[in-house]
Design a protein around this motif. Sequence first.
Motif, short mmCIF file in Angstrom:
data_model
loop_
_atom_site.label_atom_id
_atom_site.label_comp_id
_atom_site.label_asym_id
_atom_site.label_seq_id
_atom_site.Cartn_x
_atom_site.Cartn_y
_atom_site.Cartn_z
N GLU A 113 5.25 4.44 27.63
CA GLU A 113 4.05 3.64 27.49
C GLU A 113 2.91 4.29 28.26
O GLU A 113 3.06 4.67 29.42
N VAL A 114 1.76 4.42 27.61
CA VAL A 114 0.60 5.03 28.22
C VAL A 114 -0.55 4.02 28.27
O VAL A 114 -0.54 3.00 27.59
N ARG A 115 -1.56 4.36 29.10
CA ARG A 115 -2.76 3.51 29.20
C ARG A 115 -3.98 4.38 28.95
O ARG A 115 -4.12 5.47 29.51
N TRP A 116 -4.89 3.86 28.14
CA TRP A 116 -6.18 4.52 27.88
C TRP A 116 -7.30 3.57 28.31
O TRP A 116 -7.32 2.40 27.92
N VAL A 117 -8.22 4.09 29.12
CA VAL A 117 -9.30 3.27 29.65
C VAL A 117 -10.65 3.85 29.22
O VAL A 117 -10.87 5.05 29.32
N CYS A 118 -11.53 2.97 28.77
CA CYS A 118 -12.88 3.37 28.38
C CYS A 118 -13.86 3.02 29.48
O CYS A 118 -13.67 2.05 30.22
N SER A 119 -14.94 3.79 29.57
CA SER A 119 -15.92 3.65 30.63
C SER A 119 -17.31 3.36 30.06
O SER A 119 -17.51 3.38 28.84
N PHE A 120 -18.26 3.15 30.95
CA PHE A 120 -19.63 2.89 30.53
C PHE A 120 -20.22 4.06 29.75
O PHE A 120 -21.14 3.89 28.93
N ASP A 121 -19.71 5.27 29.99
CA ASP A 121 -20.26 6.45 29.33
C ASP A 121 -19.37 6.98 28.21
O ASP A 121 -19.63 8.06 27.66
N THR A 122 -18.31 6.25 27.85
CA THR A 122 -17.49 6.64 26.70
C THR A 122 -18.32 6.47 25.43
O THR A 122 -18.97 5.45 25.23
N THR A 123 -18.30 7.48 24.57
CA THR A 123 -19.08 7.43 23.34
C THR A 123 -18.18 7.21 22.13
O THR A 123 -16.96 7.42 22.20
N GLU A 124 -18.79 6.83 21.03
CA GLU A 124 -18.03 6.70 19.79
C GLU A 124 -17.41 8.04 19.41
O GLU A 124 -16.28 8.10 18.90
N ALA A 125 -18.15 9.12 19.66
CA ALA A 125 -17.62 10.45 19.35
C ALA A 125 -16.40 10.76 20.21
O ALA A 125 -15.44 11.39 19.72
N ASP A 126 -16.41 10.33 21.47
CA ASP A 126 -15.25 10.53 22.34
C ASP A 126 -14.02 9.83 21.76
O ASP A 126 -12.93 10.40 21.69
N VAL A 127 -14.23 8.59 21.35
CA VAL A 127 -13.12 7.80 20.80
C VAL A 127 -12.60 8.42 19.51
O VAL A 127 -11.38 8.57 19.32
#
Length: 354
Positions: free
Chosen positions: A327-341
């Motif tokens: 099991e892994v965890r992925w965390v998004c931040s204030f500067d995560t972009t749609e392109a990153d995702v």
Amino acid sequence: MTATRFPKLHDPASRGFASDNYSGAHPEVLEALAIANGGHQAAYGEDAYTARLERVMRELLGETAQTFPVFNGTGANVIALQAMVPRWGAVICASTAHINVDENGAPERIAGVKLLTVPSEDGKLTPELIDREAWGWGDVHRAQPLAVSLSQTTELGTRYSVDEIAAIVDHAHGLGMKVHLDGSRLANATAALDVPASSFTGDLGIDTLSFGGTKNGLVFGECVVAFDPESAGSLAYLRKTDLQLASKMRFVSAQFLAVLEDGLWLRSAAHANRMAARLRAAVEGLDGVVLTRETEANSVFAILPEGVADRLREHFAFYDWDAARREVRWVCSFDTTEADVDAFAGALAAELTR
């Protein structure tokens, strides 16, 4: 200052989903630090920025709020608990709580309080779960259960509703216990619930709050907020004793003012939440991906086939949550972009078909 004297030691284009602690500082926070830097200001919290932060926090959380800026989240949690519980006391928390799992025993070693943990599949406490350890008052052989600590959002990415917190506070207070809220991701919870932060903190009778900043665009800094006058009375001394009193406190307070005064803290958190929802939607249909937790804020949890996580980590940073079951965890931040995702989801899809 030249590029030669201060070279970049990392690739600014590098992106990942390991933690919202990995992200840099919000540009408006850096601007606020530069503005606060001019001239001299009194030290140890006697500055204009900390005085203003006190007023802003009261407007945000209620007139009983008393605010104590500190360096980091572990420090905030330790002195908040220490202000509530004597040396013979104990704090009930979920077994997955940050104070139990990720603070290297600091609440017990530094605050001197015992943690009484209860299992919780979603990371949340209930009155019934609290009652598993809420007993033994007056027994000198048992640490006295005198407080409850909640995480909002939880370490499993879930969030409490206002009613759920109200039920816990009423139950704990009815048993003579105080309530601490670990709000390292309080902004994400507030944005997701779309209610004032006061509605599930001071208004409900939370006694102390750890108010997060670093995970939401600050360079450093958290705040301990006391709604309970008794706890507030000792926090000023405990902050110094526990090495959390900043001499140049204006630089902590200025960062909080930058995000709080015009709602940047909620805009940033809401964006991180949206990116997590986008990531979940992008991966939930992929063959071999099993989503394990609800995505209620800015985290996504999943089980991946053997070897996929390690190959994917060659390009994107992220952590195992439970390595035994992959099991892994992925965390998004204030500067995560749609392109990153989209890039991450595409890379995952490619690895799954290798």
